[in-house]
Scaffold this motif. Structure first.
Motif, short mmCIF file in Angstrom:
data_model
loop_
_atom_site.label_atom_id
_atom_site.label_comp_id
_atom_site.label_asym_id
_atom_site.label_seq_id
_atom_site.Cartn_x
_atom_site.Cartn_y
_atom_site.Cartn_z
N GLU A 262 0.82 -1.22 0.00
CA GLU A 262 0.00 0.00 0.00
C GLU A 262 0.85 1.27 0.00
OE1 GLU A 262 -3.26 -0.05 2.76
OE2 GLU A 262 -4.11 -1.84 1.83
N GLU B 2 -6.36 5.10 1.68
CA GLU B 2 -4.98 5.29 2.14
C GLU B 2 -4.56 6.75 2.13
OE1 GLU B 2 -6.05 2.98 0.06
OE2 GLU B 2 -5.70 1.17 1.25
N HIS C 29 -4.26 4.48 8.80
CA HIS C 29 -5.03 3.57 7.96
C HIS C 29 -4.51 2.13 8.09
CE1 HIS C 29 -7.07 2.09 4.31
NE2 HIS C 29 -5.95 1.41 4.14
N GLN C 30 -3.20 1.98 8.15
CA GLN C 30 -2.64 0.62 8.28
C GLN C 30 -3.13 -0.05 9.56
OE1 GLN C 30 -0.93 -0.96 5.81
NE2 GLN C 30 -1.53 0.90 4.74
N HIS D 61 -6.40 -1.85 9.31
CA HIS D 61 -6.41 -3.18 8.67
C HIS D 61 -6.30 -4.31 9.69
CE1 HIS D 61 -6.75 -2.31 4.49
NE2 HIS D 61 -5.72 -1.50 4.46
N ALA E 140 -10.13 -1.02 0.84
CA ALA E 140 -9.31 -0.23 1.76
C ALA E 140 -7.84 -0.51 1.51
CB ALA E 140 -9.64 -0.58 3.18
ZN ZN Z 1 -5.50 -0.14 2.91
#
Ligand code: ZN
Length: 278
Positions: A86, A148, A237-238, A241, A278
């Motif tokens: 990403e 992201e 954002h990571q 996950h 995502a």
């Molecule tokens: Zn992502």
């Protein structure tokens, strides 16, 4: 270079890059993102190119990242693997569009969702058609911290961004124009012609001056913290996950999660095949 997922055209000094997976609503596969990045670096290096237009073949600009591919290839990524994937393909590729040394225009019709929203909003100008709509429902559907690259508050204002991201709804073309997210809205049948006209006009200006204007305008936003905020959000954002909400959506099937969302009509139109990821 021959591309499989994008198409290139040159009209005088205007380079057109078409996302060309229209049967999949231009869902962004790994190959498409790699090809787009490659095509942009070619356009940057080519002195015959003064303006770049990014458009989508078919009825939709882009429904987002390719969820089928994500489920098949990346559902069980480790933290390290997802970070690597990403940070290059979503964050760095996007910032290269933002930092592209020549003016860029996104021409948008139909869905401009999540990953599509990111790419369109990395461009300097956006010309939308009346059918265009903008959305990032992944907070609702996938438990993810938006996409992201959190360009949203910078292009639509923080109030509207919060509404769209919290509630998972869409912003139509007229509303996008009203809040300043797009430069103009034109009839669908005139989208390409009117975008070409704008691009041709920009291409008449001496390129080095335009390059400096763009640097200064982007630095204005950098001085307000854009780059630092985007970088910080990528890290955040990571984290999402690894959240319970995301893992549940992943286990049930990422693409299906879009369909099940109670709040977003995009889920039905984008169907099970493709949608924001995502
Ligand atoms: Zn992502």
């Amino acid at each position: 270079m021959n591309y499989a997922t994008i198409e290139i055209e040159q009209h005088d000094a205007v380079r057109r890059i078409w996302l060309a997976r229209d049967s999949a609503r231009n869902a962004q596969s790994q190959q498409m993102l790699d090809e787009l990045d490659h095509a942009l670096s070619e356009a940057a290096a080519d002195d015959g190119v003064r303006v770049v237009v990014i458009g989508g073949r078919g009825q939709h600009f882009s429904a987002g990242h390719d969820l089928k591919e994500a489920q098949a290839k990346r559902a069980n990524f480790t933290v390290e693997e997802r970070w690597a994937y990403e940070s290059l393909r979503y964050f760095d590729y996007c910032m290269r569009i933002w930092d592209f040394p020549k003016p860029t225009i996104a021409q948008v019709q139909g869905a401009c969702v999540s990953g599509g929203f990111m790419i369109a909003n990395m461009c300097d100008l956006v010309v939308a058609s009346e059918s265009a709509y903008f959305s990032d429902p992944v907070g609702q559907t996938l438990g993810a911290a938006a996409t992201e690259v959190l360009i949203h508050p910078w292009v639509m204002g923080v109030r509207k961004a919060k509404e769209m991201l919290f509630a998972g709804g869409r912003v139509d073309a007229a509303e996008a124009l009203r809040i300043g997210m797009v430069n103009r809205v034109v009839p669908d049948a005139e989208l390409t012609a009117q975008t070409d006209e704008l691009a041709a006009r920009i291409a008449q200006a001496p390129p080095f001056g335009l390059r400096l204007i763009k640097r200064s305008l982007n630095r204005t936003l950098d001085s307000q913290g854009l780059r630092a905020a985007l970088s910080a959000h990528f890290d955040t954002h990571q984290l999402s996950h690894l959240s319970e909400g995301f893992l549940r959506a992943r286990d049930a099937g990422l693409a299906k999660a879009i369909v099940r969302s109670p709040s977003n009509e995009v889920r039905n139109e984008e169907s099970l095949n493709h949608g924001a990821q995502a």
